[in-house]
Design a protein around this motif. Structure first.
Motif, PDB file in Angstrom:
ATOM      1  N   LYS A  69       0.845  -1.376  -0.100  1.00 27.16           N
ATOM      2  CA  LYS A  69      -0.426  -0.096  -0.167  1.00 27.16           C
ATOM      3  C   LYS A  69       0.846   1.141   0.098  1.00 27.16           C
ATOM      4  O   LYS A  69       0.442   2.814  -0.791  1.00 27.16           O
ATOM      5  N   LEU A  73       2.523   1.526  -3.829  1.00 24.39           N
ATOM      6  CA  LEU A  73       1.754   2.569  -4.577  1.00 24.39           C
ATOM      7  C   LEU A  73       0.799   3.705  -4.920  1.00 24.39           C
ATOM      8  O   LEU A  73       0.480   4.177  -5.365  1.00 24.39           O
ATOM      9  N   GLU A 126       3.248  -7.905 -11.058  1.00 26.30           N
ATOM     10  CA  GLU A 126       2.407  -6.167 -10.299  1.00 26.30           C
ATOM     11  C   GLU A 126       3.057  -5.865  -9.037  1.00 26.30           C
ATOM     12  O   GLU A 126       3.175  -7.088  -8.256  1.00 26.30           O
TER      13      GLU A 126
END
Length: 338
Positions: free
Chosen positions: A43, A46, A228
């Motif tokens: 998180k 990102l 990813e």
């Protein structure tokens, strides 16, 4: 970039809290799509590279890490020098914070130096990280490590342990080869290698097929995994893998474990013994010993010892118990002293 037709099989819906036995028992690589998307480090990454680095800084306690630095002309390749008597990077134990500073500083540099923090055990260097990023394989007692760097290319190599590799920041590409392709991968020196493990000498960006003609056969059997952030890759034991970090900040978390007791020792030790005692025998004798190894080691089954009373099977009994393993180890140590 190699032209590889086969993609590693993807599985969706697997979470760190519930990994099916079918994944752990797989004999081929598997991508676990979105496996770690709920992890704090994913998180943070990102959001931004800065946020990912800040998260690591909160946990880091100042213990020096093993870091590698390569000049921009290495183009991210962690490899040997031209004479294959050293490496194309400099290594040092340093504080993690300046490494993170440099990674952020060069984030927009199209030709940055190669910066790479190799396998770093999280419990010792980032206390609390493992607890915040738990995986339900504790019964296997995995070694959990973190890898941090910018755009990098780690030469194809194999590992004996099984590996659940979680790609947490940036994009990463794995190129994988089944174990039998070792004959087509043109391995380097066994005595020393980047990371300590035998590597493939072929440059995957510009493969020299005149020098390495059989590498074309390896490519025909290769699989590629494009990961990813949040994706994981399960790699069975002994699969060769070339690892490429594709972004200005890449972080990987690996979980290594073996599926046999540690008291049985490392198979690589047996390879070294064979190098010492078998490799230089005449061809006919090597073939004779090949038959012995195939019978006792590689092709054995329960019927091979059916003619012996159980109490007389000794080291031939499977699975081997710890006491027998210790007796063999002690006998080897004594014989190696002679």
């Amino acid at each position: 970039m190699l032209d590889i037709k086969t993609q590693v099989k993807q599985i969706a819906g697997v979470t760190p809290e519930a990994i099916p036995d079918s994944v752990i028992a797989s004999t081929v690589p598997l991508i676990l799509k979105g496996f770690a998307l709920d992890w704090p480090i994913v998180k943070a990454g990102l959001k931004s590279n800065q946020a990912a680095c800040d998260y690591l800084r909160q946990l880091y306690q100042g213990k020096p890490v093993n870091a590698c630095y390569g000049d921009p002309n290495t183009k991210g390749r962690v490899f040997y020098n031209d004479n294959v008597d050293g490496f194309n990077y400099r290594a040092a134990k340093i504080d993690l914070n300046p490494v993170l500073d440099k990674l952020l500083e060069h984030a927009d540099n199209p030709e940055p130096p190669t910066m790479y923090v190799g396998s770093t055990e999280v419990t010792n260097f980032l206390p609390g990280f493992k607890e915040q990023h738990s995986v339900s394989i504790d019964e296997h007692k995995p070694l959990t490590s973190i890898w941090i760097g910018n755009r990098s290319k780690v030469a194809a190599h194999y590992d004996f342990p099984l590996n659940l590799a979680c790609n947490v920041v940036g994009k990463r590409r794995f190129t994988l080869f089944p174990p039998e392709q070792v004959k087509n991968l043109y391995t380097g020196p066994m005595e020393f290698a980047p990371g300590g493990q035998d590597i493939c000498m072929v440059d995957f960006d510009t493969p020299d097929f005149d020098k390495y003609p059989n590498f074309k056969q390896a490519i025909a059997h290769a699989q590629v995994a494009e990961l990813e952030p949040g994706d994981a890759l399960f790699m069975p034991s002994m699969w060769w893998h070339h690892v490429q970090g594709l972004d200005s900040l890449n972080i990987l978390v690996t979980h290594w474990w073996r599926d046999t007791p540690a008291y049985m020792g490392r198979p690589h030790n047996a390879l070294l013994m064979a190098m010492l005692s078998l490799r230089n025998l005449p061809y006919e004798q090597r073939q004779a010993w090949k038959n012995i190894f195939e019978h006792y080691i590689f092709d054995h089954d329960e019927q091979d010892t059916a003619h012996l009373p159980e109490a007389a099977q000794g080291m031939l009994k499977t699975p081997m118990d710890e006491l027998t393993a210790r007796k063999i180890r002690a006998e080897l140590i004594e014989k190696l002293k002679r």
